[in-house]
Design a protein around this motif. Structure first.
Motif, mmCIF file in Angstrom:
data_model
loop_
_atom_site.group_PDB
_atom_site.id
_atom_site.type_symbol
_atom_site.label_atom_id
_atom_site.label_comp_id
_atom_site.label_asym_id
_atom_site.label_seq_id
_atom_site.Cartn_x
_atom_site.Cartn_y
_atom_site.Cartn_z
ATOM 1 N N ILE A 45 0.829 -1.210 0.000
ATOM 2 C CA ILE A 45 0.000 0.000 0.000
ATOM 3 C C ILE A 45 0.866 1.264 0.000
ATOM 4 C CG2 ILE A 45 -1.798 1.286 1.216
ATOM 5 C CD1 ILE A 45 -2.832 -1.514 2.210
ATOM 6 N N PRO A 46 1.719 1.499 1.007
ATOM 7 C CA PRO A 46 2.546 2.716 0.954
ATOM 8 C C PRO A 46 3.615 2.652 -0.137
ATOM 9 C CG PRO A 46 3.150 1.410 2.870
ATOM 10 C CD PRO A 46 1.930 0.767 2.268
ATOM 11 N N SER A 47 4.067 1.444 -0.468
ATOM 12 C CA SER A 47 5.099 1.318 -1.517
ATOM 13 C C SER A 47 4.586 1.808 -2.861
ATOM 14 C CB SER A 47 5.555 -0.133 -1.642
ATOM 15 O OG SER A 47 6.170 -0.560 -0.445
ATOM 16 N N ASN A 48 3.361 1.433 -3.204
ATOM 17 C CA ASN A 48 2.811 1.867 -4.488
ATOM 18 C C ASN A 48 2.430 3.343 -4.495
ATOM 19 O OD1 ASN A 48 2.715 -0.301 -6.569
ATOM 20 N ND2 ASN A 48 1.903 -1.398 -4.800
ATOM 21 N N ILE A 49 2.075 3.887 -3.338
ATOM 22 C CA ILE A 49 1.860 5.336 -3.260
ATOM 23 C C ILE A 49 3.179 6.045 -3.550
ATOM 24 C CG2 ILE A 49 1.333 7.262 -1.705
ATOM 25 C CD1 ILE A 49 -0.640 5.273 -0.276
ATOM 26 N N ALA A 50 4.241 5.590 -2.915
ATOM 27 C CA ALA A 50 5.559 6.190 -3.126
ATOM 28 C C ALA A 50 6.007 6.033 -4.578
ATOM 29 C CB ALA A 50 6.584 5.546 -2.191
ATOM 30 N N GLU A 51 5.862 4.842 -5.116
ATOM 31 C CA GLU A 51 6.285 4.625 -6.503
ATOM 32 C C GLU A 51 5.473 5.470 -7.471
ATOM 33 O OE1 GLU A 51 7.438 1.118 -9.665
ATOM 34 O OE2 GLU A 51 6.810 0.565 -7.644
ATOM 35 N N GLY A 52 4.169 5.560 -7.219
ATOM 36 C CA GLY A 52 3.323 6.388 -8.074
ATOM 37 C C GLY A 52 3.744 7.839 -8.070
ATOM 38 N N CYS A 53 4.116 8.340 -6.909
ATOM 39 C CA CYS A 53 4.555 9.743 -6.815
ATOM 40 C C CYS A 53 5.869 9.980 -7.545
ATOM 41 C CB CYS A 53 4.688 10.146 -5.347
ATOM 42 S SG CYS A 53 3.097 10.293 -4.512
ATOM 43 N N GLY A 54 6.629 8.937 -7.768
ATOM 44 C CA GLY A 54 7.897 9.067 -8.478
ATOM 45 C C GLY A 54 7.783 8.909 -9.990
ATOM 46 N N ARG A 55 6.607 8.662 -10.487
ATOM 47 C CA ARG A 55 6.403 8.471 -11.922
ATOM 48 C C ARG A 55 6.328 9.804 -12.652
ATOM 49 N NH1 ARG A 55 7.155 3.326 -13.965
ATOM 50 N NH2 ARG A 55 7.388 2.080 -12.075
ATOM 51 N N ARG A 56 6.609 9.766 -13.941
ATOM 52 C CA ARG A 56 6.665 10.994 -14.742
ATOM 53 C C ARG A 56 5.316 11.456 -15.260
ATOM 54 N NH1 ARG A 56 12.012 12.394 -16.986
ATOM 55 N NH2 ARG A 56 13.484 10.995 -16.001
ATOM 56 N N THR A 57 4.414 10.521 -15.480
ATOM 57 C CA THR A 57 3.121 10.931 -16.041
ATOM 58 C C THR A 57 2.017 10.730 -15.016
ATOM 59 O OG1 THR A 57 2.522 8.759 -16.935
ATOM 60 C CG2 THR A 57 3.880 10.183 -18.350
ATOM 61 N N SER A 58 0.974 11.527 -15.136
ATOM 62 C CA SER A 58 -0.140 11.393 -14.203
ATOM 63 C C SER A 58 -0.839 10.046 -14.389
ATOM 64 C CB SER A 58 -1.115 12.550 -14.351
ATOM 65 O OG SER A 58 -1.631 12.616 -15.655
ATOM 66 N N ALA A 59 -0.885 9.550 -15.618
ATOM 67 C CA ALA A 59 -1.509 8.244 -15.852
ATOM 68 C C ALA A 59 -0.763 7.145 -15.097
ATOM 69 C CB ALA A 59 -1.551 7.930 -17.339
ATOM 70 N N ASP A 60 0.571 7.205 -15.108
ATOM 71 C CA ASP A 60 1.363 6.220 -14.360
ATOM 72 C C ASP A 60 1.132 6.362 -12.860
ATOM 73 O OD1 ASP A 60 2.485 5.077 -16.611
ATOM 74 O OD2 ASP A 60 4.392 6.147 -16.435
ATOM 75 N N THR A 61 1.101 7.594 -12.394
ATOM 76 C CA THR A 61 0.876 7.838 -10.967
ATOM 77 C C THR A 61 -0.469 7.262 -10.544
ATOM 78 O OG1 THR A 61 2.220 9.840 -11.017
ATOM 79 C CG2 THR A 61 0.677 9.608 -9.181
ATOM 80 N N ILE A 62 -1.500 7.548 -11.302
ATOM 81 C CA ILE A 62 -2.839 7.063 -10.981
ATOM 82 C C ILE A 62 -2.893 5.539 -11.022
ATOM 83 C CG2 ILE A 62 -5.231 7.026 -11.816
ATOM 84 C CD1 ILE A 62 -4.752 10.047 -12.554
ATOM 85 N N GLN A 63 -2.185 4.930 -11.980
ATOM 86 C CA GLN A 63 -2.151 3.468 -12.057
ATOM 87 C C GLN A 63 -1.579 2.880 -10.759
ATOM 88 O OE1 GLN A 63 0.080 1.824 -15.328
ATOM 89 N NE2 GLN A 63 -0.071 -0.252 -14.541
ATOM 90 N N PHE A 64 -0.500 3.454 -10.247
ATOM 91 C CA PHE A 64 0.095 2.934 -9.017
ATOM 92 C C PHE A 64 -0.790 3.199 -7.805
ATOM 93 C CE2 PHE A 64 3.798 2.352 -11.599
ATOM 94 C CZ PHE A 64 4.394 1.241 -11.030
ATOM 95 N N LEU A 65 -1.534 4.291 -7.820
ATOM 96 C CA LEU A 65 -2.487 4.549 -6.741
ATOM 97 C C LEU A 65 -3.611 3.512 -6.770
ATOM 98 C CD1 LEU A 65 -2.682 8.441 -6.887
ATOM 99 C CD2 LEU A 65 -1.457 7.028 -5.202
ATOM 100 N N HIS A 66 -4.010 3.109 -7.979
ATOM 101 C CA HIS A 66 -5.021 2.047 -8.093
ATOM 102 C C HIS A 66 -4.470 0.707 -7.596
ATOM 103 C CE1 HIS A 66 -7.465 4.513 -11.170
ATOM 104 N NE2 HIS A 66 -8.100 4.486 -10.015
ATOM 105 N N ILE A 67 -3.209 0.450 -7.855
ATOM 106 C CA ILE A 67 -2.584 -0.778 -7.347
ATOM 107 C C ILE A 67 -2.565 -0.749 -5.824
ATOM 108 C CG2 ILE A 67 -0.422 -2.089 -7.194
ATOM 109 C CD1 ILE A 67 0.096 -1.156 -10.144
ATOM 110 N N SER A 68 -2.241 0.405 -5.252
ATOM 111 C CA SER A 68 -2.249 0.567 -3.802
ATOM 112 C C SER A 68 -3.647 0.290 -3.246
ATOM 113 C CB SER A 68 -1.802 1.981 -3.434
ATOM 114 O OG SER A 68 -1.845 2.179 -2.054
ATOM 115 N N ARG A 69 -4.655 0.826 -3.916
ATOM 116 C CA ARG A 69 -6.032 0.607 -3.483
ATOM 117 C C ARG A 69 -6.396 -0.880 -3.584
ATOM 118 N NH1 ARG A 69 -10.688 3.999 -6.298
ATOM 119 N NH2 ARG A 69 -10.157 2.623 -8.022
ATOM 120 N N GLY A 70 -5.950 -1.546 -4.635
ATOM 121 C CA GLY A 70 -6.202 -2.976 -4.778
ATOM 122 C C GLY A 70 -5.553 -3.783 -3.670
#
Length: 118
Positions: A45-70
């Motif tokens: 959960i926190p790992s994917n939030i962190a990884e998402g925040c480190g991504r270059r595009t908003s689509a990538d960030t949102i994808q990792f936030l969805h993984i965190s939610r999953g």
């Protein structure tokens, strides 16, 4: 803003630590089973939030936030199993469930915010 300053990440970190503390009481047979799976979900959960925040595009960030939610949903399901198997009592389950719901609201709110802002 750094991900470590985000309330959503901080609360996910609190949840992860709570899961580690609670799972220490699981039976030794569960070390490589449910205990391990619960811990992996919690860490995700926190790992994917962190990884998402480190991504270059908003689509990538949102994808990792969805993984965190999953992962949050997966953790919830596994805690029900731990309760059913009497690895957790109802009080400990309820306390963890409150933390999970808080993370759920924060993750969903962050996804909505991120979609609007980017």
């Amino acid at each position: 803003m750094e991900y470590t300053e985000l309330e959503v990440w901080k609360e996910a970190r609190v949840l992860t630590n709570s899961v580690y503390e609670i799972s220490k009481t699981f039976t030794k047979e569960e070390t490589h089973g449910l205990k391990s799976q619960i811990r992996r979900c919690a860490v995700s959960i926190p790992s994917n939030i962190a990884e998402g925040c480190g991504r270059r595009t908003s689509a990538d960030t949102i994808q990792f936030l969805h993984i965190s939610r999953g992962s949050r949903y997966e953790l919830e399901k596994q805690l029900y199993i731990a309760l059913d198997q009497n690895y957790l009592n109802q009080e400990k389950f309820d306390n963890l469930f409150r933390e999970i719901l808080k993370c759920k609201k924060l993750i969903n709110g962050f996804i909505k915010y991120y979609k609007k802002a980017h």
